[in-house]
Write a protein that holds these residues in place. Structure first.
Motif: not given
Length: 225
Positions: A185-211
């Motif tokens: 995902i980081a390669l395709l979006l031209r960003c760092s893995e750290h950024t991807v992890k942060n975005v996924i964390y935001e998604i999980m929190a926003r959607l209150q998702a378990r996985n």
């Protein structure tokens, strides 16, 4: 008149006592795997009933109670859902399954089965899934929905205070749904893995998702992707 179906009782066996007991246990397990079915009259309903019988289901004397799965035969999901208001587990057997209809069905919590794919096995699997819903969405349905972005005429999200996703979050979620890991995902979006992890964390929190699978399914069902 609405037909109600439930698993057929085990048949008597002439096998030796030990084999007979094993057969009875197997029959009981099979019976327990299938909830009661209700199949309202409609074009195509007779075929669904015949397939249900061949799958080991028979007419029951009474209507099913809580947990009964309604199986509706219809031309499309929109037609099948018209006028329905949360009447319990639902399977839609549709002549055609388009993107918009599939979205409507998933948001209603229904399982969709194409009439062309109707077999004993596919009907049994659809009924089980409707009776015991899983937070994820089957890959073929998910792939059909995520091949492109929302189109003009697609139903909007149902509101109800559901949070919207940013463009970056939506992009990450789509790539997650396609099976990409964080590095890809980081390669395709031209960003760092750290950024991807942060975005996924935001998604999980926003959607209150378990996985991750739950997050993707939640977003699709509520029209966020």
């Amino acid at each position: 008149m609405t037909a109600t179906l439930s698993a057929a009782p085990p048949r008597a066996s002439a096998a030796p006592p030990r084999a007979s007991a094993a057969t009875a246990r197997a029959s009981a397990a099979t019976a327990g795997a299938f909830p009661a079915l209700r199949i309202p009259p409609a074009r195509g309903a007779d075929r669904v009933r015949a397939m249900a019988r061949r799958a080991g289901l028979v007419h029951a004397a009474e209507h099913g109670g809580p947990g009964t799965v309604t199986v509706v035969a219809a031309a499309d999901a929109a037609q099948a859902l018209r006028g329905r208001h949360g009447a319990g587990p639902l399977v839609l057997v549709c002549d055609t399954v388009g993107r918009t209809g599939l979205r409507l069905a998933l948001r209603a919590g229904a399982v969709v089965l194409r009439a062309a794919d109707l077999t004993e096995e596919s009907l049994a699997a659809a009924v089980r899934r409707a009776a015991h819903p899983h937070p994820s969405i089957p890959y073929p349905d998910l792939s059909h929905l995520l091949t492109s972005g929302p189109r003009p005429g697609d139903p909007a999200a149902d509101g109800g205070g559901r949070p919207a996703l940013t463009a970056r979050q939506t992009s990450v979620l789509r790539l997650m749904a396609e099976g990409h890991g964080n590095a890809d995902i980081a390669l395709l979006l031209r960003c760092s893995e750290h950024t991807v992890k942060n975005v996924i964390y935001e998604i999980m929190a926003r959607l209150q998702a378990r996985n991750r699978a739950h997050a993707v399914a939640h977003a699709v069902r509520h029209g966020l992707v």
